[in-house]
Design an enzyme around this catalytic site. Structure first.
Site, PDB file in Angstrom:
ATOM      1  CG  ASP A 221      -6.785  -0.940  -0.614  1.00 33.07           C
ATOM      2  OD1 ASP A 221      -6.324   0.147  -1.026  1.00 33.07           O
ATOM      3  OD2 ASP A 221      -7.409  -1.721  -1.343  1.00 33.07           O
ATOM      4  CD1 TRP A 222      -4.439   5.996  -0.034  1.00 33.83           C
ATOM      5  CD2 TRP A 222      -3.452   4.016   0.189  1.00 33.83           C
ATOM      6  NE1 TRP A 222      -3.079   6.184  -0.159  1.00 33.83           N
ATOM      7  CE2 TRP A 222      -2.444   4.991  -0.018  1.00 33.83           C
ATOM      8  CE3 TRP A 222      -3.055   2.702   0.380  1.00 33.83           C
ATOM      9  CZ2 TRP A 222      -1.080   4.689  -0.054  1.00 33.83           C
ATOM     10  CZ3 TRP A 222      -1.707   2.389   0.339  1.00 33.83           C
ATOM     11  CH2 TRP A 222      -0.743   3.364   0.126  1.00 33.83           C
TER      12      TRP A 222
END
Length: 783
Positions: A221-222
């Site tokens: 995930d970012w």
């Protein structure tokens, strides 16, 4: 393709460089081996592309809860095909979807973005989504692996969960989509039993890659990757976004010093090359001729098929013989078509219920009633965005469809980011009513708002809280009254003085909002009641708001925001033929349920909301939805609600008992059980026969019109509670009988014990019916 031969041509620096984003949304190209730039995009209801902006519109499909409410894997597969078509149009190779976390608690902030409380339904709908998208040559990344079922402290929270519960509940949908051939997978921010998922070798390397044989790539995930060696050896293949981050030169040094084996790097590169080959970014891929999918027509069909009729006293729906219809609610005029956060896309059209119903011959009388929205909407007029340097020189100018500025990760390609110092939105507004208008700024940073020749605001707005996603996706708002005459035109300019950035990514997100003069809430409700009383039928569209359902935070209650409950009760008292349309992505309390004639749940219905609503209300289409999650009477009745960490952790003490499995063990009944939904015809269940891993069911349409039915099969055994094992959507005309065979998966008869799956031999009951609580027939099988 010989990936190892290609890897042998790369030096260590090039290989490591491939493992971190080149920017917000892509991996770098390596022309020397024919590798093109690999582009990713958020989903799941559309394909936003690299520009988080209304300047690049996308088809907006109904929400994932709506997709699951169809219980129709073929239809979801078609949605996947449409999303692949959109991705190819935008040059996207990887769709960052679907979200297959579970509805563990109704307070989960991204409940609308997940499919269901049930592991089997989630897995089957998720698998169909994956197959549809990837059938179109675009990769998926089912997410967020694993136990990311709430938003509070999502970056740091530690989920405490037993191996048995992980295997039987939270890992099950991921196991199913991996079996369906997913080409990617996204890990979550949270930790599981003390280890953050971007470093969780046991689950990522051990379960996912080795045990399940996953040959795709694992993307973080970012900003979730926060370490060099632990994340590199923990199974994460790609750290997003880039180009900055904890890998790069640090990871290269770790390999050179022997702290990370180069074979680990090679495996990651191999997975990226395999992804590129599958999506056409490496070598020549023969593109098959694909039939063009009409996205507008499909969005309308899926919405109607997802609408779930919870109540229909006296057969009020479908409407007949209606000459006047009172349409009430802010969401009737400005539809809530999607949830907030990374799931947001920007369609080039939105059909509101007011627009959709006004196309019918019946007289539609609109009244606002009450407005639960906390923030003002952007001015719906074409505006101009100006990108300025420190001296005020214009670097670039772009048309935008309203008074909202939104560029996340990357500015437009013609903007020199090194010189970019400020962004302005310029627009004009012509007052259609005299009085005190409200204008607003929603954003974080220093702003100057000029209305005509007057500087209305020149100051800074600080974020609320410390979650960067919340700070920008749900920025604070400041309002300013401006008195205008009817027909008066005013020029407006809103400037953000310093463009925000994060790890080299541009973050431009601010809005110039507006609201007309309005009556007080008491007067608005009285006006709506009078309108309802004088009409044949009243339709109240009740909705949640961006402040209630969105990424970045969990819900505090299940009550409709504002005074909507009061409005519905007052309208129902004035007109007994009142229909409530619930425009929400997840459960809400309905204290007025016994007072209204009908309740239709439309979820977040996508861009064709109004036309689909008209289709269903007037019977052109049947409401095909069935609940993918159980709806409570009140939050206090819910068996599992906990989403708030204590000492940094949330223990899943309920074990496997979430959703209907938890409700069935309690003393309080929900408002509507899992699987519930009414149509416009009746069904008789004639016969059932179970055996040899399947169950065959005979069903007859006993009503007067053609319709669809969702046949649901549940399995229970000694010491095992009843769980969904199979389902099918069938269709029949009046008097027609359909025989369907449902295949029962092996997992329906297994438990995880002592580190392995075990089938418990003995007698099992297979029950079929219309919902968890509406069982019509049963049969016994013995294993």
């Amino acid at each position: 393709m010989d990936f190892d031969a290609l890897i042998s041509k790369l030096d260590l620096a090039t290989k490591v460089n491939l493992l971190t984003g080149a920017d917000m949304w892509s991996l770098p190209a390596v022309p020397g081996i024919g590798l093109k730039r690999l582009v990713m995009s958020d989903g799941p209801i559309g394909v936003r592309g690299e520009q988080w902006s209304s300047a690049d519109p996308s088809i907006a499909m109904p929400s994932p809860t709506a997709l699951a409410a169809t219980w129709d894997v073929d239809l979801v597969r078609k949605v996947g095909g449409l999303l692949a078509q959109e991705a190819r149009r935008k040059g996207v190779h990887v769709l960052l979807a679907p979200t297959i976390n579970l509805h563990r608690s109704p307070l989960g902030g991204r409940h609308f973005e997940c499919f269901s409380e049930d592991v089997h339904l989630t897995g089957e709908i998720g698998a169909a989504y994956v197959e549809g998208v990837q059938g179109g040559g675009v990769a998926t990344t089912p997410k967020h692996f694993v136990a990311n079922d709430f938003e509070t402290d999502r970056f740091t929270v530690d989920v405490k969960v037993t191996d048995k519960v992980l295997r039987e509940v939270y890992l099950r949908p991921f196991e199913r989509v991996v079996g369906a051939g997913a080409w990617g997978l996204m890990t979550s921010y949270n930790s599981v039993n003390g280890t953050t998922m971007s470093e969780h070798s046991d689950l990522v390397n051990g379960v996912l890659k080795r045990e399940w044989g996953f040959d795709g790539f694992v993307v973080s995930d970012w900003t979730a990757v926060r370490s060099t060696e632990p994340a590199a050896v923990g199974g994460t293949d790609v750290a997003m976004p880039g180009p900055n981050g904890p890998w790069g030169e640090k990871l290269e040094e770790a390999v050179r010093e022997g702290r990370v084996p180069e074979s680990v790097i090679d495996d990651k590169v191999r997975r990226i090359l395999r992804l590129a080959h599958r999506t056409g970014a490496l070598g020549d891929l023969d593109e098959p001729v694909r039939e063009e999918i009409d996205g507008i027509a499909l969005a309308r069909e899926v919405a109607a098929r997802s609408f779930t009729l919870l109540k229909n006293d006296g057969g009020l729906l479908p409407l007949a013989g209606v000459n006047s219809l009172a349409l009430i609610g802010s969401a009737a005029d400005e539809a809530r078509i999607m949830g907030g956060g990374s799931a947001q896309v920007f369609p080039d059209r939105i059909v509101s219920p007011l627009q959709g119903l006004s196309e019918r011959t019946v007289e539609v009388r609109y009244a606002l009633g009450t407005d639960p929205r906390v923030k003002l909407s952007p001015i719906a007029a074409e505006s101009r965005a100006f990108f300025l340097d420190a001296s005020g020189e214009v670097l670039a100018e772009h048309a935008v469809p309203n008074s909202e500025a939104r560029w996340v990760g990357q500015a437009p390609s013609d903007v020199d980011v090194e010189r970019l110092a400020a962004v302005e939105i310029r627009t004009a507004y012509t007052a259609d009513a005299a009085g005190e208008h409200q204008f607003s700024i929603s954003g974080v940073g220093r702003f100057t708002l000029t209305a005509g020749d007057t500087v209305v605001f020149d100051d800074s707005i600080a974020p609320d809280g410390d979650d960067p996603a919340v700070a920008f996706l749900h920025a604070p708002e400041r309002r300013f009254p401006v008195t205008l005459d009817e027909g008066e035109r005013i020029e407006l300019t809103l400037r953000q003085h310093a463009v925000s950035s994060f790890n080299g990514m541009v973050l431009i997100m601010f809005t110039l909002g507006h609201a007309n003069p309005t009556l007080g809430e008491d007067e608005l409700i009285a006006q709506a009641v009078a309108t309802a009383a004088s009409s044949d039928v009243a339709v109240v569209v009740a909705s949640t708001t961006l402040e209630v359902e969105s990424e970045g935070f969990d819900r505090k209650s299940l009550k409709l925001p504002g005074r909507q409950d009061e409005l519905i009760a007052a309208v129902a008292a004035a007109n007994p033929r009142t229909i409530v349309v619930v425009n929400a992505g997840s459960p809400v309390e309905m204290p007025w349920l016994s007072e209204v004639a009908a309740v239709l749940l439309t979820w977040f219905p996508g861009q064709e909301a109004g036309l689909a609503l008209a289709d269903v209300l007037y019977g052109d289409a049947e409401p095909g939805g069935r609940l993918p999650t159980t709806w409570p009477v009140t939050l206090e009745d819910c068996p599992v609600v906990d989403v708030t960490p204590v000492d940094g952790a949330v223990p899943y003490t309920e074990g496997v008992f979430i959703g209907y499995r938890a409700w069935a063990r309690g003393d309080v009944a929900p408002a509507f059980w899992f699987g519930h939904g009414l149509g416009y015809t009746e069904w008789g269940y004639n016969a059932v026969e179970a055996g040899n891993g399947s169950v065959t069911v005979s069903v007859t349409n006993t009503g007067s019109r053609r319709g669809r039915e969702v046949v649901q099969a549940y399995v229970s055994g000694e010491g095992r509670d009843r769980t969904l094992a199979a389902f099918d959507v069938i269709e029949a005309g009046p008097g027609e009988t359909v025989v369907t065979t449902l295949f029962l998966p092996e997992r329906a008869f297994q438990e995880w014990e002592d580190g392995a799956w075990h089938t418990a031999n003995g007698s099992y009951t297979v029950e079929v019916g219309r919902s968890y609580a509406d069982i019509r027939l049963s049969d016994q099988i013995t294993l």
